[in-house]
Scaffold this active site. Structure first.
Site, PDB file in Angstrom:
ATOM      1  N   SER A  75       0.829  -1.202   0.000  1.00 57.72           N
ATOM      2  CA  SER A  75       0.000   0.000   0.000  1.00 57.72           C
ATOM      3  C   SER A  75       0.867   1.257   0.000  1.00 57.72           C
ATOM      4  O   SER A  75       1.684   1.461  -0.881  1.00 57.72           O
ATOM      5  CB  SER A  75      -0.944  -0.028   1.203  1.00 57.72           C
ATOM      6  OG  SER A  75      -1.881   1.012   1.153  1.00 57.72           O
TER       7      SER A  75
ATOM      8  N   ASP B 285      -3.474   6.356  -3.111  1.00 58.26           N
ATOM      9  CA  ASP B 285      -2.168   5.812  -2.757  1.00 58.26           C
ATOM     10  C   ASP B 285      -1.759   4.786  -3.822  1.00 58.26           C
ATOM     11  O   ASP B 285      -2.530   4.530  -4.757  1.00 58.26           O
ATOM     12  CB  ASP B 285      -2.198   5.201  -1.347  1.00 58.26           C
ATOM     13  CG  ASP B 285      -3.182   4.055  -1.222  1.00 58.26           C
ATOM     14  OD1 ASP B 285      -4.090   3.963  -2.064  1.00 58.26           O
ATOM     15  OD2 ASP B 285      -3.045   3.245  -0.289  1.00 58.26           O
TER      16      ASP B 285
ATOM     17  N   ASP C  13      -6.295   1.922  -2.694  1.00 59.43           N
ATOM     18  CA  ASP C  13      -7.358   1.553  -1.762  1.00 59.43           C
ATOM     19  C   ASP C  13      -7.687   2.691  -0.799  1.00 59.43           C
ATOM     20  O   ASP C  13      -8.593   2.560   0.029  1.00 59.43           O
ATOM     21  CB  ASP C  13      -7.012   0.272  -0.992  1.00 59.43           C
ATOM     22  CG  ASP C  13      -5.797   0.429  -0.083  1.00 59.43           C
ATOM     23  OD1 ASP C  13      -5.083   1.442  -0.190  1.00 59.43           O
ATOM     24  OD2 ASP C  13      -5.566  -0.485   0.736  1.00 59.43           O
ATOM     25  N   ARG C  14      -6.962   3.798  -0.919  1.00 56.92           N
ATOM     26  CA  ARG C  14      -7.255   4.973  -0.092  1.00 56.92           C
ATOM     27  C   ARG C  14      -7.463   6.196  -0.984  1.00 56.92           C
ATOM     28  O   ARG C  14      -7.003   6.235  -2.120  1.00 56.92           O
ATOM     29  CB  ARG C  14      -6.117   5.247   0.892  1.00 56.92           C
ATOM     30  CG  ARG C  14      -6.065   4.287   2.074  1.00 56.92           C
ATOM     31  CD  ARG C  14      -4.900   4.635   2.993  1.00 56.92           C
ATOM     32  NE  ARG C  14      -4.962   3.925   4.256  1.00 56.92           N
ATOM     33  CZ  ARG C  14      -4.494   2.710   4.469  1.00 56.92           C
ATOM     34  NH1 ARG C  14      -3.913   2.074   3.462  1.00 56.92           N
ATOM     35  NH2 ARG C  14      -4.576   2.145   5.651  1.00 56.92           N
TER      36      ARG C  14
ATOM     37  N   THR D 162     -10.843  -1.196  15.077  1.00 56.31           N
ATOM     38  CA  THR D 162     -10.086  -0.497  14.052  1.00 56.31           C
ATOM     39  C   THR D 162      -9.675  -1.431  12.915  1.00 56.31           C
ATOM     40  O   THR D 162      -9.167  -2.529  13.144  1.00 56.31           O
ATOM     41  CB  THR D 162      -8.821   0.127  14.668  1.00 56.31           C
ATOM     42  OG1 THR D 162      -9.205   0.959  15.759  1.00 56.31           O
ATOM     43  CG2 THR D 162      -8.074   0.945  13.645  1.00 56.31           C
TER      44      THR D 162
END
Length: 527
Positions: A164, A260, A264-265, A340
């Site tokens: 990532s 990113d 995925d962000r 989280t």
């Protein structure tokens, strides 16, 4: 000779780890690197590489690329995949019928000869050697494509080789279960155990050339790319134009959308009147996307809204803003928190979907957003598309994103902070807020009694039978409160009950009012 050099260090564990590595590793670059460390007596570096094996957890693996059991490399990828394959064989009798999907990002590491594509090919070789069909993407793809493929094709599992947004020298191994969400316990422990039991490479695990020619290998890219885009479009309501905006100032752009490396962000920034750029936090973008997603869904429902909203859910991690709770209280849908990480939100979303519920949106403050149930993980691609249509809509209304964010917080001012669940040790079981119209005792969370923002009144019910109502005075600058304690049947000890009520009153005063401003509090009225 190399082995003797390690033995001379007096560290038998290190010696054995290096011997095993040199026996198993067929990557010439990493093997040569280890031999050089042994030859020069670089014990410190050897301990960094072989001191501790990477621990497989719910997030899979993530570490720097290089030689040794603590790094991402050909051998550790093979060992991990062999363990994962064995575990899947134990869990799924139809593994050889359903198969798995493997994706990868664009990372590569010249010193070790490692790359995400190479690691993905090795993982594919392992599964194919066991007769398991593999859907291996031929080119690097966004991470969301993997969980989407698992769900769309009904596969047993998925692997995404990516680190990532970690530094370029790192890489990772992320695992998805058959439900399309990241794995959670106890699968992580089961996989970790299976890895330890399958460290020696199988004969065919290194043979990527044979795997790439196998009839068990398929490239899902074209079909999945098309179907993913079609699926995302079902959750978009407006058309917009997207361009690369990393040269935003030069191009005169007012909005920047950024993903990113594995997409995925999503991050977003908007140019302000002052010329400065406002970078939205993860919580702020979560508020905007949550508001927009619900607004579009509500508009689409039309007359069905009242009957449909009771089955609608939004999720957020416990460390994220509670703005979605605020909107939920106002609009009548459900908001739930999870631990989280999207592994928890993805699995909870799947449970709700299986119950026939509608999951519109989920987010975490680390700029992760799930804007479509087609991918049960954070997805920067769909988030960018939906953010783009939101921006287009706001532009058509001559409203900036920053202005809309302010409006969201102002309209939902009460819910940005959650109602308390405890008052100095007295547990709160229900809340009725006649300022905002919220009543937790009602199925739709809407108060039956009239509400008024100008005449504030809130009632708390406590687990011990206590009830406390606070309101502002209509004639004086005071806050009044009323308390009572309803005794349980058979409890007639009035002395003890009065003591308990007085303790509750003291807790309310201490918890909800500032002692230095007691001149604003009228004499308590208690029963």
């Amino acid at each position: 000779m190399a082995e003797n050099a390690v033995e001379s260090s007096g560290d038998v564990t290190l010696d054995n780890a290096v011997k095993q590595w040199l026996k198993f590793d067929k990557n010439s670059k990493t093997a040569a690197c280890v031999r050089e460390m042994v030859k020069t007596g670089n014990i410190d570096e050897l301990r960094k590489c072989f001191g501790t094996r990477m621990e497989f957890g719910t997030a899979g693996l993530r570490a720097a690329m290089g030689p040794g059991v603590s790094r991402m490399n050909d051998l550790t990828i093979i060992q991990t995949t062999q363990g994962f394959c064995r575990y899947l064989e134990q869990c799924f009798e139809d593994l050889k019928l359903r198969g798995v999907v493997i994706g990868f990002d664009a990372r590569q590491h010249t010193p070790s000869g490692g790359s995400s594509k190479r690691f993905a090919s090795l993982a594919a070789a392992v599964f194919i050697s066991r007769g398991v069909p593999v859907h291996l993407f031929s080119v690097f793809t966004p991470t969301p494509y993997v969980p989407f493929t698992v769900s769309r094709l009904g596969l047993c599992a998925g692997i995404m080789v990516t680190a990532s947004h970690n530094p370029k020298q790192d890489n990772g191994y992320k695992v998805y279960w058959e439900n399309g969400a990241q794995i959670i316990s106890p699968h992580d422990k089961g996989i970790a155990t299976a890895i330890e039991e399958n460290l020696e490479p199988w004969a065919e695990s290194w043979d990527t050339e044979a795997a790439l020619q196998s009839a068990l290998l398929k490239d899902p890219y074209q079909d999945i790319h098309r179907e993913y885009m079609q699926s995302i479009q079902q959750h978009c309501y407006y058309r917009f134009t997207h361009t690369h905006t990393h040269t935003a100032d030069r191009e005169g752009a007012t909005i920047v959308l950024a993903n990113d490396p594995d997409a995925d962000r999503l991050a977003m920034a908007e140019k302000q009147i002052s010329g400065e750029w406002k970078v939205f936090s993860g919580n702020e973008l979560g508020a905007l996307l949550g508001w927009w997603t619900f607004r579009c869904w509500k508009e689409k429902q039309g007359e069905k809204f009242t009957s449909s909203v009771k089955d609608v859910y939004m999720l957020a991690s416990t460390v994220s803003s509670k703005i979605l709770r605020a909107i939920a209280l106002k609009e009548g849908f459900h908001f739930q928190e999870t631990l989280t990480g999207f592994k928890w939100m993805g699995n909870r979303a799947k449970q709700l979907l299986d119950q026939g519920k509608t999951v519109l949106f989920a987010f975490e403050e680390a700029i992760g957003y799930m804007c479509s149930p087609a991918v049960l993980d954070k997805d920067g691609v769909s988030a960018a598309a939906i953010a783009g249509e939101m921006i287009s809509y706001l532009s058509s209304k001559n409203t900036s994103v920053s202005q809309q964010l302010k409006a969201i917080y102002e309209e939902n001012y009460n819910g940005a902070n959650t109602y308390p669940q405890d008052c100095q040790g007295f547990a709160i079981t229900a809340v009725r807020d006649l300022t905002t119209g919220y009543d937790s005792n009602q199925s739709d969370r809407k108060a039956i009694l009239p509400t008024s923002k100008s005449s504030q009144m809130i009632t708390f019910n406590f687990a011990n039978g206590g009830v406390a109502t606070m309101r502002t005075s209509g004639t004086e600058p005071k806050i009044k409160y009323y308390t009572e304690l309803c005794a349980a049947p058979g409890n007639s000890d009035l002395t003890r009950l009065k003591e308990e009520l007085n303790s509750l009153v003291d807790a309310i005063v201490k918890n909800f009012f500032q002692p230095e401003k007691n001149n604003l509090i009228s004499r308590p009225e208690s029963d």
